[in-house]
Each structure stands twice: as structure tokens, then as C-alpha cells.
Write a protein that holds these residues in place. Structure first.
Motif, mmCIF file in Angstrom:
data_model
loop_
_atom_site.group_PDB
_atom_site.id
_atom_site.type_symbol
_atom_site.label_atom_id
_atom_site.label_comp_id
_atom_site.label_asym_id
_atom_site.label_seq_id
_atom_site.Cartn_x
_atom_site.Cartn_y
_atom_site.Cartn_z
ATOM 1 N N ALA A 167 0.831 -1.209 0.000
ATOM 2 C CA ALA A 167 0.000 0.000 0.000
ATOM 3 C C ALA A 167 0.866 1.261 0.000
ATOM 4 N N GLU A 168 1.944 1.260 0.787
ATOM 5 C CA GLU A 168 2.849 2.418 0.816
ATOM 6 C C GLU A 168 3.507 2.634 -0.535
ATOM 7 N N ILE A 169 3.885 1.543 -1.183
ATOM 8 C CA ILE A 169 4.529 1.654 -2.497
ATOM 9 C C ILE A 169 3.548 2.224 -3.513
ATOM 10 N N GLU A 170 2.320 1.706 -3.522
ATOM 11 C CA GLU A 170 1.321 2.205 -4.473
ATOM 12 C C GLU A 170 1.028 3.688 -4.243
ATOM 13 N N SER A 171 0.919 4.091 -2.990
ATOM 14 C CA SER A 171 0.636 5.495 -2.666
ATOM 15 C C SER A 171 1.749 6.406 -3.151
ATOM 16 N N GLN A 172 3.002 5.970 -2.954
ATOM 17 C CA GLN A 172 4.123 6.816 -3.358
ATOM 18 C C GLN A 172 4.247 6.883 -4.872
ATOM 19 N N ILE A 173 3.914 5.801 -5.570
ATOM 20 C CA ILE A 173 3.941 5.820 -7.034
ATOM 21 C C ILE A 173 2.926 6.820 -7.569
ATOM 22 N N ILE A 174 1.729 6.837 -6.968
ATOM 23 C CA ILE A 174 0.700 7.801 -7.367
ATOM 24 C C ILE A 174 1.181 9.221 -7.103
ATOM 25 N N GLU A 175 1.817 9.421 -5.961
ATOM 26 C CA GLU A 175 2.343 10.749 -5.611
ATOM 27 C C GLU A 175 3.405 11.198 -6.615
ATOM 28 N N PHE A 176 4.290 10.278 -7.007
ATOM 29 C CA PHE A 176 5.316 10.606 -7.992
ATOM 30 C C PHE A 176 4.673 11.027 -9.316
ATOM 31 N N GLY A 177 3.669 10.263 -9.751
ATOM 32 C CA GLY A 177 3.007 10.566 -11.012
ATOM 33 C C GLY A 177 2.352 11.935 -10.999
ATOM 34 N N THR A 178 1.701 12.265 -9.868
ATOM 35 C CA THR A 178 1.036 13.561 -9.737
ATOM 36 C C THR A 178 2.044 14.698 -9.747
ATOM 37 N N LYS A 179 3.128 14.515 -9.005
ATOM 38 C CA LYS A 179 4.164 15.555 -8.958
ATOM 39 C C LYS A 179 4.809 15.755 -10.328
ATOM 40 N N ALA A 180 5.050 14.669 -11.042
ATOM 41 C CA ALA A 180 5.665 14.772 -12.365
ATOM 42 C C ALA A 180 4.746 15.504 -13.331
ATOM 43 N N ARG A 181 3.462 15.195 -13.272
ATOM 44 C CA ARG A 181 2.499 15.849 -14.168
ATOM 45 C C ARG A 181 2.396 17.341 -13.885
ATOM 46 N N ASP A 182 2.454 17.699 -12.601
ATOM 47 C CA ASP A 182 2.303 19.105 -12.212
ATOM 48 C C ASP A 182 3.628 19.851 -12.132
ATOM 49 N N GLY A 183 4.735 19.163 -12.438
ATOM 50 C CA GLY A 183 6.042 19.808 -12.372
ATOM 51 C C GLY A 183 6.477 20.129 -10.957
ATOM 52 N N LYS A 184 6.071 19.311 -9.981
ATOM 53 C CA LYS A 184 6.348 19.602 -8.570
ATOM 54 C C LYS A 184 7.467 18.742 -7.984
ATOM 55 N N LEU A 185 8.103 17.908 -8.799
ATOM 56 C CA LEU A 185 9.189 17.078 -8.264
ATOM 57 C C LEU A 185 10.363 17.963 -7.853
ATOM 58 N N SER A 186 10.943 17.648 -6.722
ATOM 59 C CA SER A 186 12.073 18.429 -6.215
ATOM 60 C C SER A 186 13.388 17.719 -6.531
ATOM 61 N N ILE A 187 14.486 18.432 -6.305
ATOM 62 C CA ILE A 187 15.811 17.828 -6.488
ATOM 63 C C ILE A 187 15.955 16.611 -5.592
ATOM 64 N N GLU A 188 15.462 16.718 -4.352
ATOM 65 C CA GLU A 188 15.577 15.612 -3.392
ATOM 66 C C GLU A 188 14.826 14.380 -3.878
ATOM 67 N N ASP A 189 13.699 14.579 -4.560
ATOM 68 C CA ASP A 189 12.910 13.450 -5.054
ATOM 69 C C ASP A 189 13.688 12.614 -6.056
ATOM 70 N N MET A 190 14.620 13.235 -6.785
ATOM 71 C CA MET A 190 15.301 12.533 -7.872
ATOM 72 C C MET A 190 16.793 12.321 -7.625
ATOM 73 N N THR A 191 17.227 12.546 -6.406
ATOM 74 C CA THR A 191 18.634 12.364 -6.078
ATOM 75 C C THR A 191 18.886 10.945 -5.576
ATOM 76 N N GLY A 192 19.960 10.345 -6.043
ATOM 77 C CA GLY A 192 20.336 9.017 -5.560
ATOM 78 C C GLY A 192 19.657 7.915 -6.356
ATOM 79 N N GLY A 193 19.369 6.819 -5.681
ATOM 80 C CA GLY A 193 18.791 5.655 -6.337
ATOM 81 C C GLY A 193 19.844 4.600 -6.570
ATOM 82 N N THR A 194 19.505 3.345 -6.274
ATOM 83 C CA THR A 194 20.455 2.243 -6.459
ATOM 84 C C THR A 194 20.023 1.283 -7.561
ATOM 85 N N PHE A 195 18.768 1.400 -8.011
ATOM 86 C CA PHE A 195 18.213 0.498 -9.025
ATOM 87 C C PHE A 195 16.982 1.204 -9.591
ATOM 88 N N THR A 196 16.643 0.936 -10.852
ATOM 89 C CA THR A 196 15.515 1.614 -11.487
ATOM 90 C C THR A 196 14.572 0.608 -12.143
#
Length: 406
Positions: free
Chosen positions: A294-323
Motif C-alpha cells: 500500500a505504501e509503495i502504491e501510494s508513493q507511485i501515485i504521488e510521484f506521477g502527480t508531482k511529475a504531471r504538475d512539475g512539482k518534483l524536487s531535487i531531493e525526489d530525484m537524487t540518488g537511487g540504487t536500481f531503477t
């Protein structure tokens, strides 16, 4: 007293930005925290808001201008009001009544903003054709667009001549071209994708997975899951959990290269490739191993909404170990995803399609999905890559393995 409107403080990884869009014009009244201008960097779009109520008196950095951290973009006069702005606009008209009488429609056009006047000129409209809804009857760009829409709707009934098209269709046989500059984000994406192919020994391995067990589970528990957690159960959460468990078994797939060193990460920050109007972005889900479905699904929806509205921050896209990239939502049947440096692997999901499959000597129609794992062969051997993908396949085809940790 005028107050400087400054660009935000950019992170160390961002050298400068470009003024993308001014949402207010000189002389317009603004309210505290109202959006003034968008600054586009090579990673995200940053918003600059009004620090107080007042009037935007001067724009110093116009659109498409490059700016640095804390550089002055414009000036805001605190305490001024919309009425003061409107009065300032009317003052020249009061000083020249004789000229007004002679100018006719041209005077009306002067009461329109620059964008509105340009649009009216392109479509052959005068102030008499447009009803202004701005301060003191000022014509805005929205007013012109509404007038154009009304004119186009009324033409079929009245039999009048068609309104001039904003973008006329090219004549038959004409070979039209249109040149549009790349945005900073698009240029940065291009640079990273080219660098990934030049710097890494990239290879892709494929497999296919039977989606029927997950689809049956999803169908059986969807209503109860949504009622309990307030979010729909999708496939991405299952694949995220499956990838995390597979990464635990094959640490090299979760590693990255730093110079001559291999960095093995003891955490699982999974990037989710998301398509937006500005280009492909990859927000990162931190500590994915500690999140439930449920947490994963909620965060995926949040990412999609932020991307559509141009609200993603630098912190949202920094790092990552696998895609994880899901091209299946657009209908892709098979592809070879490109690495997201400095990561060493990316999983590509694809369209679910029914195909005849041999099962225990019988042919059955099953919903199948191709999976693709692109990896950096410099630190991941083919054996590890194949076994990782097989592990993901087994977790999806037999979800009980996720619970039993086998």
C-alpha cells in the motif's frame, strides 16, 4: 519600496537555470505566495512565489534567460494594489483624450496586455470583438481565447467566413518543418543517455513471466485492499517488492561504480521512471524494502502527480540504487532500457499480452509479460544478471515466495 525577486538557491549539482515562464506581467497585482515565475534546471522546475502582496513593477530576467542562484529576476512593490496598477495604466489615456477620440479601435487595443494584443493581431480581432474581464475592463489573453472560441462556434450556424487558424495546415505537397529548442531537462536527459551507452558495457537479458497468479490475487483482494488502504492494488508494487528481494540475493545488481571502486549499497532506493510533459524523470523511492504494498502504491501515485504538475524536487530525484521502467503502460511489447548512471542495472516491464504457452504438455492461453534487465557488464556477470531476472520471475509467478522468503 521595491523588493527584489530572486532565483532560488540551487543545489551544488545545479550550476544555473533558465527562466521558463513568467505567470505575471509588469504592472499586475500579486498576492503573497502566488506563483510568479518558473525556473527550469537540468533536473527539475523550481517555482518562485511572491514574498508579499504588491505589484510586479519590473521584470529583469525575461523568459529563456539563463540565471544563477540568488540572481535578481524582477522587482515587486510591496503594499501596492490592483487598483493602483490599473490607475497607472489609465493615466496615459487620461492625458490624451483627443488622441483617444482619433484612435478608435487602436485605443481599445491599448487596454489589452501584450500577449492579448499579439493574439488579437494574429486573428484580426479588435477591442470591440473582445469583452475584457480584467481590472477596469482590461482585455486579457484568456478573454481573446474565449472570443476566438465563440467566433468559431458561431460560424457554422451563421455561415460566416471561417476564423483565421492559429496554425494553418500546410498546402498539399508542402514539406513543413518546425524547429523548437530543446528544454534544459531534455538536453540533460539526452546527455545522460548518451553517456550511459558510451561509458558502460551495457548488455540486456530477457525473460518472460506468467502474470496470471498476480492478476488472480489482485482481482480477489482488490476491493478489500482498496477499502482497507484507500489505494488501488497495482502491479508496480509487486514488481518493486520482487526486485528488492532479488537485489538482496544479488548485491552487485544494487551496486554502483565510482571511479575505480565498486560501491555496494546496504539499502534499496528504487527509482521509478515516470513520463512527463517535460521529459522522462526518475523519482526515487527511499528504503523500498521497508515499505508495504500500500505504501509503495501510494508513493507511485504521488510521484506521477508531482511529475504531471512539475512539482518534483531535487531531493525526489537524487540518488537511487536500481531503477524500474514500465513501458507496458504505453503498449510496448519489448524494449532494451538504458542504464541510469551511476546505477548498474534497470528492469524494463512491458505490455501484458495473452499468448499460447506450453504448460505440462498442454497448450494454454496465458497473460504473459516480457521482462528486460539491462546491466553494466563491467561489474555484473551474465550469470548474476540472468539469475536476478529469474528470481524476479519466480516471485511474480509464485507470490507466496515473497512471504516465505524463499
Amino acid at each position: 519600496m521595491a523588493t527584489d525577486i530572486k532565483a532560488p538557491q540551487f543545489p551544488e549539482s545545479v550550476a544555473d537555470g533558465t527562466v521558463a515562464t513568467w505567470h505575471k506581467k509588469e504592472g499586475e497585482a500579486v498576492k503573497r505566495d502566488e506563483l510568479l515565475v518558473d525556473i527550469e534546471t537540468d533536473k527539475v522546475v523550481l517555482e518562485v512565489v511572491a514574498p508579499m502582496d504588491g505589484v510586479l513593477t519590473k521584470i529583469i530576467k525575461g523568459e529563456d534567460t539563463t540565471v544563477e542562484s540568488q540572481e535578481v529576476l524582477g522587482q515587486l512593490e510591496a503594499g501596492a494594489s490592483a487598483s493602483a496598477s490599473a490607475a497607472a495604466e489609465e493615466k496615459p489615456q487620461a492625458e490624451a483624450p483627443a488622441a483617444e477620440a482619433q484612435s478608435g479601435d487602436d485605443d481599445g487595443d491599448a487596454q489589452a496586455g501584450p500577449a492579448a494584443r499579439k493574439l488579437m493581431s494574429e486573428h484580426g480581432l479588435s477591442a470591440a470583438d473582445v469583452k475584457g474581464t480584467g481590472a477596469k475592463g482590461r482585455i486579457t489573453k484568456d478573454d481573446v481565447e474565449k472570443a476566438l472560441a465563440n467566433k468559431q462556434q458561431s460560424q457554422p450556424a451563421s455561415g460566416g467566413a471561417p476564423a483565421p487558424a492559429a496554425a494553418p495546415a500546410p498546402a498539399a505537397g508542402e514539406r513543413e518543418e518546425r524547429r523548437v529548442p530543446m528544454t534544459r531537462l531534455r538536453k540533460r536527459i539526452a546527455e545522460r543517455l548518451v553517456a550511459a551507452q558510451q561509458d558502460a558495457a551495457m548488455l540486456t537479458t530477457f525473460n518472460e513471466v506468467n502474470m496470471k497468479p498476480i492478476m488472480d490475487m489482485r482481482k480477489h483482494y482488490q476491493s478489500e485492499f482498496e477499502k482497507s488502504h484507500g489505494v488501488r492494488l497495482g502491479f508496480m508494487s509487486f514488481f518493486t517488492r520482487a526486485c528488492v528481494e532479488a537485489l538482496k540475493r544479488f548485491p552487485a545488481v544494487n551496486a554502483s561504480i565510482d571511479g575505480d571502486d565498486i560501491v555496494y549499497h546496504g539499502y534499496y532506493d528504487v527509482g521509478m521512471a515516470v513520463s512527463s510533459d517535460r521529459g522522462l524523470v526518475v523519482p526515487v523511492m527511499r528504503d523500498a524494502d521497508q515499505k508495504g504494498l500500500a505504501e509503495i502504491e501510494s508513493q507511485i501515485i504521488e510521484f506521477g502527480t508531482k511529475a504531471r504538475d512539475g512539482k518534483l524536487s531535487i531531493e525526489d530525484m537524487t540518488g537511487g540504487t536500481f531503477t524500474i521502467s514500465n513501458g507496458g503502460v504505453f503498449g510496448s511489447l519489448l524494449s532494451t532500457p538504458i542504464l541510469n548512471p551511476p546505477q548498474t542495472a534497470i528492469l524494463g516491464m512491458h505490455k501484458i499480452q495473452e499468448r499460447p504457452m506450453a504448460v505440462d504438455g498442454e497448450v494454454k492461453i496465458l497473460p504473459m509479460m516480457y521482462l528486460a534487465l539491462s546491466y553494466d557488464h563491467r561489474i555484473i556477470d551474465g550469470k548474476e544478471a540472468v539469475q536476478f531476472l529469474v528470481a524476479v520471475k519466480n516471485f511474480i509467478e509464485d507470490p507466496a515466495r515473497l512471504l516465505l522468503d524463499i
